[in-house]
Design a protein around this motif. Structure first.
Motif, PDB file in Angstrom:
ATOM      1  N   UNK A   1       0.808  -1.223   0.000  1.00 47.94           N
ATOM      2  CA  UNK A   1       0.000   0.000   0.000  1.00 47.94           C
ATOM      3  C   UNK A   1       0.838   1.270   0.000  1.00 47.94           C
ATOM      4  N   UNK A   2       2.136   1.145  -0.138  1.00 45.49           N
ATOM      5  CA  UNK A   2       3.014   2.312  -0.114  1.00 45.49           C
ATOM      6  C   UNK A   2       2.835   3.127  -1.399  1.00 45.49           C
ATOM      7  N   UNK A   3       2.496   4.417  -1.295  1.00 45.23           N
ATOM      8  CA  UNK A   3       2.321   5.239  -2.511  1.00 45.23           C
ATOM      9  C   UNK A   3       3.615   5.403  -3.305  1.00 45.23           C
ATOM     10  N   UNK A   4       4.753   5.150  -2.650  1.00 46.31           N
ATOM     11  CA  UNK A   4       6.037   5.254  -3.357  1.00 46.31           C
ATOM     12  C   UNK A   4       6.527   3.892  -3.851  1.00 46.31           C
ATOM     13  N   UNK A   5       5.630   2.909  -3.909  1.00 45.47           N
ATOM     14  CA  UNK A   5       6.010   1.566  -4.345  1.00 45.47           C
ATOM     15  C   UNK A   5       6.640   1.602  -5.732  1.00 45.47           C
TER      16      UNK A   5
END
Length: 277
Positions: free
Chosen positions: A124-128
């Motif tokens: 769920x990391x937006x910086x994935x």
């Protein structure tokens, strides 16, 4: 307790927030260093699975409690995983924590189980930045022979897929740790699913994750320093106790399955590795 009071308690419990699993850890317990177990090299999958389940039940809770994470992790799931064109039983554990706590737990598990790598992923990391794809398996229990054959098929389709897979509730997770060519990675995984003739598998979804490999090279660092440096001496002592418990499990199963060499065998024996289930 009267029924109205019981109903009120149940209602309160239902309204309590459920844990939000921030990180997922993927790891094994079949040791890669420190043990001379030639019988484990070609041991049947069911024997390696017995070790993994015993470690999951008897050791992982001790490790999570040592780090103060009791009650913050999910139930441990066990299933096949692929790595370097081999298939092993592995564990999957979800944790409600920040990045630091998740990576510390990964390091602790790597240290206790003497692993070269533990994978931590935040989906769920937006910086994935690591793309992944999921392949759905046929209904029923996961068959390690089938998953290994699909892994070999996928790697034959494109070597970009030979980095490995993990078992997740939907099926098989292929994660592009090399972060090389996301479009090629997903296209090749779709083609592998479409051309696999041994079972009805389907490419069902893709996405991105923040993936971190927590590593230690046991050849150059036989004390597990890359894992140990994260912890104070008092915590290392607790982890050593968990490692001793895991060693007792290995010793018991080595006797049961005859993994050890005869008494007069040479000291230099191959380490425990495998190429398939």
């Amino acid at each position: 307790m009267r029924r109205p009071a019981l109903a009120a308690v149940l209602l309160i419990l239902a309204l309590l927030p459920c844990p939000s699993w921030a990180w997922t850890l993927f790891f094994e317990s079949v040791p890669v260093a420190g043990y001379t177990l030639p019988g484990l090299v070609g041991a049947p999958y069911v024997e390696r699975l017995a070790l993994t389940r015993a470690s999951a039940d008897g050791v992982v809770p001790q490790v999570t409690a040592s780090l103060g994470l009791a009650g913050k992790t999910s139930t441990i799931a066990v299933g096949p995983c692929g790595w370097k064109l081999g298939t092993q039983p592995a564990m999957r554990l979800e944790i409600a924590s920040d990045r630091t706590a998740a990576l510390n737990l990964a390091a602790a598990l790597g240290y206790v189980f003497r692993q070269s790598a533990v994978l931590a992923a935040d989906f769920d990391d937006p910086a994935a930045d690591a793309v992944y794809g999921v392949v759905k398996l046929p209904p029923g229990p996961v068959d390690p022979v089938l998953t290994h054959r699909f892994y070999m098929h996928a790697a034959a389709i494109d070597r970009i897929l030979d980095g490995g897979y993990s078992t997740v509730p939907e099926g098989l997770l292929f994660l592009d740790l090399g972060r090389s060519d996301p479009d090629r990675f997903l296209a090749s995984l779709r083609r592998a699913a479409e051309t696999f003739g041994e079972a009805d598998v389907k490419f069902v979804r893709s996405g991105k994750a923040k993936a971190v490999l927590v590593l230690n090279n046991w050849d150059t660092d036989p004390e597990g320093g890359a894992f140990r440096h994260r912890f104070p001496p008092s915590l290392v002592t607790l982890l050593d106790q968990a490692a001793a418990r895991n060693q007792a499990i290995i010793d018991r199963l080595a006797e049961r399955f005859r993994w050890r060499p005869p008494p007069l065998a040479r000291e230099a024996e191959p380490q425990a590795t495998t190429t398939g289930p």
